[in-house]
Design a protein around this motif. Structure first.
Motif, PDB file in Angstrom:
ATOM      1  N   ASP A   1      48.216  50.642  31.466  1.00  0.00           N
ATOM      2  CA  ASP A   1      48.382  49.324  32.113  1.00  0.00           C
ATOM      3  C   ASP A   1      49.254  49.386  33.373  1.00  0.00           C
ATOM      4  OD1 ASP A   1      46.825  48.342  30.108  1.00  0.00           O
ATOM      5  OD2 ASP A   1      48.414  47.223  29.076  1.00  0.00           O
ATOM      6  N   LEU A   2      50.107  50.416  33.465  1.00  0.00           N
ATOM      7  CA  LEU A   2      51.006  50.537  34.626  1.00  0.00           C
ATOM      8  C   LEU A   2      50.293  51.144  35.837  1.00  0.00           C
ATOM      9  CD1 LEU A   2      54.210  51.844  32.778  1.00  0.00           C
ATOM     10  CD2 LEU A   2      53.534  49.468  33.224  1.00  0.00           C
ATOM     11  N   GLN A   3      49.074  51.600  35.623  1.00  0.00           N
ATOM     12  CA  GLN A   3      48.238  52.190  36.681  1.00  0.00           C
ATOM     13  C   GLN A   3      48.976  53.263  37.488  1.00  0.00           C
ATOM     14  OE1 GLN A   3      47.131  48.363  38.538  1.00  0.00           O
ATOM     15  NE2 GLN A   3      45.060  48.747  37.789  1.00  0.00           N
ATOM     16  N   PRO A   4      49.499  54.278  36.798  1.00  0.00           N
ATOM     17  CA  PRO A   4      50.186  55.345  37.528  1.00  0.00           C
ATOM     18  C   PRO A   4      49.192  56.289  38.192  1.00  0.00           C
ATOM     19  CG  PRO A   4      50.094  55.907  35.218  1.00  0.00           C
ATOM     20  CD  PRO A   4      49.453  54.544  35.351  1.00  0.00           C
ATOM     21  N   LYS A   5      49.714  57.068  39.124  1.00  0.00           N
ATOM     22  CA  LYS A   5      48.918  58.138  39.719  1.00  0.00           C
ATOM     23  C   LYS A   5      48.803  59.290  38.708  1.00  0.00           C
ATOM     24  CE  LYS A   5      50.836  61.104  42.612  1.00  0.00           C
ATOM     25  NZ  LYS A   5      51.429  61.777  43.790  1.00  0.00           N
ATOM     26  N   SER A   6      49.923  59.565  38.021  1.00  0.00           N
ATOM     27  CA  SER A   6      49.978  60.699  37.094  1.00  0.00           C
ATOM     28  C   SER A   6      50.745  60.330  35.832  1.00  0.00           C
ATOM     29  CB  SER A   6      50.690  61.899  37.738  1.00  0.00           C
ATOM     30  OG  SER A   6      50.189  62.172  39.020  1.00  0.00           O
TER      31      SER A   6
ATOM     32  N   LEU B   1      54.927  45.486  36.554  1.00  0.00           N
ATOM     33  CA  LEU B   1      53.599  45.002  36.939  1.00  0.00           C
ATOM     34  C   LEU B   1      53.655  43.922  38.012  1.00  0.00           C
ATOM     35  CD1 LEU B   1      51.871  45.045  33.440  1.00  0.00           C
ATOM     36  CD2 LEU B   1      51.356  46.509  35.394  1.00  0.00           C
ATOM     37  N   LYS B   2      54.833  43.309  38.171  1.00  0.00           N
ATOM     38  CA  LYS B   2      54.993  42.301  39.224  1.00  0.00           C
ATOM     39  C   LYS B   2      55.300  42.953  40.577  1.00  0.00           C
ATOM     40  CE  LYS B   2      56.499  38.467  36.313  1.00  0.00           C
ATOM     41  NZ  LYS B   2      57.694  37.914  35.648  1.00  0.00           N
ATOM     42  N   GLN B   3      55.713  44.213  40.527  1.00  0.00           N
ATOM     43  CA  GLN B   3      56.072  44.916  41.762  1.00  0.00           C
ATOM     44  C   GLN B   3      54.841  45.540  42.404  1.00  0.00           C
ATOM     45  OE1 GLN B   3      59.152  47.719  40.716  1.00  0.00           O
ATOM     46  NE2 GLN B   3      60.320  46.131  39.642  1.00  0.00           N
ATOM     47  N   HIS B   4      54.953  45.771  43.704  1.00  0.00           N
ATOM     48  CA  HIS B   4      53.861  46.425  44.428  1.00  0.00           C
ATOM     49  C   HIS B   4      53.683  47.857  43.922  1.00  0.00           C
ATOM     50  CE1 HIS B   4      51.299  47.889  47.620  1.00  0.00           C
ATOM     51  NE2 HIS B   4      52.200  48.813  47.930  1.00  0.00           N
ATOM     52  N   ASN B   5      52.457  48.226  43.641  1.00  0.00           N
ATOM     53  CA  ASN B   5      52.157  49.593  43.215  1.00  0.00           C
ATOM     54  C   ASN B   5      51.635  50.361  44.430  1.00  0.00           C
ATOM     55  OD1 ASN B   5      51.284  51.962  42.059  1.00  0.00           O
ATOM     56  ND2 ASN B   5      49.946  51.004  40.527  1.00  0.00           N
TER      57      ASN B   5
END
Length: 203
Positions: A75-80, A19-23
């Protein structure tokens, strides 16, 4: 601390770092049980080269996976998200559960994902004609029934149904021996087969 029934602690630190990394909007999370967790051990390149996120936990049922779905997927807000679950329910790892209840748990995961604009790929359960850790269970019919329900639901929701079962089943309605060493978990050959099937559906 209360008993961590769904093992939320397992990926808590990894999730925090992530979550600290750029998504970049391309995260893909694989969630499930040992069949998902062990995939990375057998074919780590498949995950690292594609920045796939593995959130499998060995021996878990759909109830446990649903319990941690918010933290380990949403919470990780993935695409898939790739959902592969249900075999341990059929094995009664947490006691008896109906096929309908298993399906309801899977449906809840899908609904949570879609509500958060996460694309879902719903996987068939892999074939198995016995469980070495619970030999009294006869899983063949239940696996077929659950997969029919998953497939029908996928069609209704217009989401991708990743069919591992059809290409990995043998004449005894178990997992083809070339793909497994214990009748339930894929070996390297099995995971390479799963990868080729999965990549076909991802396209």
């Amino acid at each position: 601390m209360q008993n961590d029934w769904a093992y939320l602690e397992k990926y808590a630190l990894d999730n925090k770092h992530l979550l600290k990394q750029h998504n970049d909007g391309n995260r893909i999370v694989f969630i499930g049980d040992s069949i998902t967790e062990f995939w990375e051990r057998y074919d780590s390149m498949f995950f690292s080269q594609n920045t796939y996120i593995n959130r499998g936990i060995s021996s878990q049922t759909t109830s446990q996976i649903l319990e941690r779905f918010q933290k380990d997927v949403i919470d990780l807000q993935p695409k898939s998200v790739i959902i592969l679950a249900g075999i341990n329910d059929i094995a009664e790892n947490n006691g008896p559960i109906s096929i309908e209840e298993i399906m309801n748990n899977i449906v809840s995961m899908v609904e949570k994902s879609l509500k958060n604009n996460i694309e879902v790929l719903l996987c068939s359960v892999l074939p198995a004609n016995n469980f070495y850790w619970n030999p009294k269970i006869q899983p063949i019919e239940k696996i077929i029934q659950l997969n029919q329900m998953i497939k029908a639901y996928s069609l209704v929701k217009q989401i991708k149904y990743v069919d591992y079962y059809t290409q990995m089943v043998d004449e005894n309605l178990g997992l083809d021996k070339k793909y497994t060493d214990d009748g339930v978990h894929p070996n390297l050959e099995g995971y390479l087969k799963m990868k080729s099937i999965f990549e076909f559906y991802l396209k």
